[in-house]
Scaffold this motif. Sequence first.
Motif, mmCIF file in Angstrom:
data_model
loop_
_atom_site.group_PDB
_atom_site.id
_atom_site.type_symbol
_atom_site.label_atom_id
_atom_site.label_comp_id
_atom_site.label_asym_id
_atom_site.label_seq_id
_atom_site.Cartn_x
_atom_site.Cartn_y
_atom_site.Cartn_z
ATOM 1 N N ARG A 193 1.004 -1.223 -0.047
ATOM 2 C CA ARG A 193 0.363 0.112 -0.359
ATOM 3 C C ARG A 193 0.919 1.447 0.020
ATOM 4 N N LYS A 194 2.193 0.964 0.637
ATOM 5 C CA LYS A 194 3.100 2.288 0.510
ATOM 6 C C LYS A 194 3.712 2.715 -0.622
ATOM 7 N N VAL A 195 3.579 1.847 -1.510
ATOM 8 C CA VAL A 195 4.473 1.307 -2.792
ATOM 9 C C VAL A 195 3.284 2.710 -3.778
ATOM 10 N N ILE A 196 1.776 1.690 -3.506
ATOM 11 C CA ILE A 196 1.067 1.886 -4.587
ATOM 12 C C ILE A 196 0.933 4.228 -4.259
ATOM 13 N N ARG A 197 0.413 3.554 -2.616
ATOM 14 C CA ARG A 197 0.481 5.314 -2.756
ATOM 15 C C ARG A 197 1.972 6.436 -2.953
ATOM 16 N N ASN A 198 3.124 6.010 -3.035
ATOM 17 C CA ASN A 198 4.027 6.482 -3.880
ATOM 18 C C ASN A 198 3.833 6.642 -4.607
ATOM 19 N N ILE A 199 2.977 5.524 -5.894
ATOM 20 C CA ILE A 199 2.637 5.776 -7.340
ATOM 21 C C ILE A 199 1.840 7.334 -7.229
ATOM 22 N N LYS A 200 1.190 6.559 -6.844
ATOM 23 C CA LYS A 200 -0.156 8.119 -6.800
ATOM 24 C C LYS A 200 0.247 9.304 -6.706
ATOM 25 N N THR A 201 1.341 9.956 -6.343
ATOM 26 C CA THR A 201 1.380 11.053 -5.656
ATOM 27 C C THR A 201 1.974 11.773 -7.116
ATOM 28 N N GLY A 202 1.842 10.651 -8.385
ATOM 29 C CA GLY A 202 2.359 11.525 -9.520
ATOM 30 C C GLY A 202 0.912 11.651 -10.154
ATOM 31 N N LYS A 203 1.428 13.221 -10.993
ATOM 32 C CA LYS A 203 0.579 13.232 -11.494
ATOM 33 C C LYS A 203 -0.533 12.096 -12.796
ATOM 34 N N PRO A 204 -1.946 12.196 -12.896
ATOM 35 C CA PRO A 204 -2.776 11.738 -13.938
ATOM 36 C C PRO A 204 -2.571 11.132 -15.132
ATOM 37 N N GLU A 205 -2.499 10.592 -15.848
ATOM 38 C CA GLU A 205 -2.092 9.685 -16.990
ATOM 39 C C GLU A 205 -3.380 9.035 -17.557
ATOM 40 N N ASN A 206 -3.824 9.212 -18.501
ATOM 41 C CA ASN A 206 -4.881 7.786 -19.082
ATOM 42 C C ASN A 206 -3.959 7.350 -20.232
ATOM 43 N N ARG A 207 -4.051 6.150 -19.333
ATOM 44 C CA ARG A 207 -3.813 4.743 -20.275
ATOM 45 C C ARG A 207 -4.517 3.602 -20.077
ATOM 46 N N THR A 208 -6.310 3.874 -20.213
ATOM 47 C CA THR A 208 -7.144 2.989 -20.558
ATOM 48 C C THR A 208 -7.978 2.858 -21.795
ATOM 49 N N ASP A 209 -6.818 3.234 -22.952
ATOM 50 C CA ASP A 209 -7.541 3.211 -24.369
ATOM 51 C C ASP A 209 -7.067 2.118 -24.909
ATOM 52 N N GLN A 210 -7.820 1.355 -25.604
ATOM 53 C CA GLN A 210 -7.409 -0.138 -26.390
ATOM 54 C C GLN A 210 -6.777 -1.208 -25.935
ATOM 55 N N PRO A 211 -8.015 -1.124 -24.798
ATOM 56 C CA PRO A 211 -7.996 -2.626 -23.447
ATOM 57 C C PRO A 211 -7.540 -3.624 -24.496
ATOM 58 N N ALA A 212 -8.574 -4.178 -25.430
ATOM 59 C CA ALA A 212 -7.476 -5.155 -26.239
ATOM 60 C C ALA A 212 -6.207 -5.577 -26.237
ATOM 61 N N LYS A 213 -5.740 -4.787 -27.169
ATOM 62 C CA LYS A 213 -4.337 -4.343 -27.122
ATOM 63 C C LYS A 213 -3.416 -4.255 -26.124
ATOM 64 N N ARG A 214 -4.103 -3.639 -25.256
ATOM 65 C CA ARG A 214 -2.506 -3.115 -24.206
ATOM 66 C C ARG A 214 -2.897 -5.027 -23.367
ATOM 67 N N PHE A 215 -3.875 -5.529 -23.141
ATOM 68 C CA PHE A 215 -4.196 -6.967 -22.701
ATOM 69 C C PHE A 215 -3.008 -8.226 -23.690
ATOM 70 N N ALA A 216 -3.046 -7.807 -25.171
ATOM 71 C CA ALA A 216 -2.447 -8.626 -25.463
ATOM 72 C C ALA A 216 -0.915 -7.749 -25.520
ATOM 73 N N THR A 217 -0.243 -7.016 -24.811
ATOM 74 C CA THR A 217 0.839 -6.733 -24.687
ATOM 75 C C THR A 217 1.346 -7.439 -23.553
ATOM 76 N N MET A 218 0.166 -7.321 -23.207
ATOM 77 C CA MET A 218 1.111 -7.807 -21.417
ATOM 78 C C MET A 218 0.877 -9.479 -22.175
ATOM 79 N N LEU A 219 0.164 -9.947 -22.172
ATOM 80 C CA LEU A 219 0.649 -11.392 -22.788
ATOM 81 C C LEU A 219 1.932 -11.718 -23.556
#
Length: 431
Positions: free
Chosen positions: A23-49
């Motif tokens: 939770r501390k690590v996630i808290r630290n990451i959330k101190t950064g500025k917002p950025e939208n990376r939710t587009d093209q979910p199918a392509k993102r999932f394929a990239t992760m795989l």
Amino acid sequence: MASQLIFLLLTLAGVALFSFNARKVIRNIKTGKPENRTDQPAKRFATMLKVAFGQTKMAVRPVPFLLHLVVYLGFVIINLEVLEIMIDGIFGTHRIFAGLGGFYNFLIGSFELLALGVWLACAVFLIRRNILKLKRFSGVEMKSWPRSDANYILITEILLMTAFLLMNAADSKLQALGEGHYVSAGAFPVSAYLQGLLPTFASSLILVERVCWWFHIVGIFAFLNYLPYSKHFHILFAFPNTYFSNLKPKGEFTDMASVTNEVKAMLDPSFVPAEIAPGKFGAKDVNDLSWINLMNAYTCTECGRCTSVCPANITGKLLSPRKIMMDTRDRLEEVGKNIDKHGADYQDGKSLLDDYVTREEIWACTSCNACTEACPINIDPLAIIVELRRFAVMEESIAPASINAMLGNVENNGAPWKYSPADRFNWAEEG
């Protein structure tokens, strides 16, 4: 019942401590500025795989790829046995899945072969790091802790696999003796060769089996809680990191909304921006970066592939993309500790730029994207370098003389060169 209670308390403590640190690590990451990376979910999932699960970018270097694949598969598959260990530990049973019969024998046999593969792969990795001393694992940023961190994990993996095989060797001998609840189950193609190293008395074998059993499960919980302090956090973060990685063509710089809005307002006085422009251009400290940049920093494996292909580093310049990621993570950890001690608004007078990353480093970068191409889990050091440069130029008006000359020419002549726009085609006339 006493051992079951100890096991349950150990499990709860291990999970709780990991959750607290995660939770501390996630808290630290959330101190950064917002950025939208939710587009093209199918392509993102394929990239992760492809990149995280398939490890396709690792295959560029076949030898470490095969070794890492063995460790990766071993880590994932062998730890399926942890489910059986958990059930046995909580309910006081032994090899609860033995009823699966032949399939159980196949599983245990496969686990042993993988355990041997992991043992050998980790031994080779240790030799590469400490005896062969590959250049990729050295550098000004690879101080005592980063070097020790890698060795600790490799040695731990070897010890865990050794404990697993010795546990099975003792178990199989106890099965042959018909001792107590050690039911006949499992196949032992590797540990069978270790039985000669073990005592012959049942009481001694039970002690060996129990010590190795407890060492294995305690080691797993210790490993789990070591991750937040180690570069091996990539074991977990590699998957979201590749999912949220940049899908745009490499070399395409991000637009700055504040600049875009200003240009649109100049072209159209009636233009009203949808969002208020930020108060700062670029990034001086970690909280000026996006949460993606900060997650990248925590995901860095310190493998050095980025630095090994960096043309600036190869030619002897100060820049090391790996150091950029490690410096960002170290600064973010420092900011997180300040938040814990003094609150979210505390300022320690330090920043990522100058206190961690020097001006010489950021201006040595050629923006060639070799580092982002080489990273096996799609980390983007260039994005951080560009933001630090933007701050230096747009907020402080501080840049090397050659850069300032180029910017002045763009402003005055509409091109990076010192010639007037009216003289651009003189070369053609002279021909």
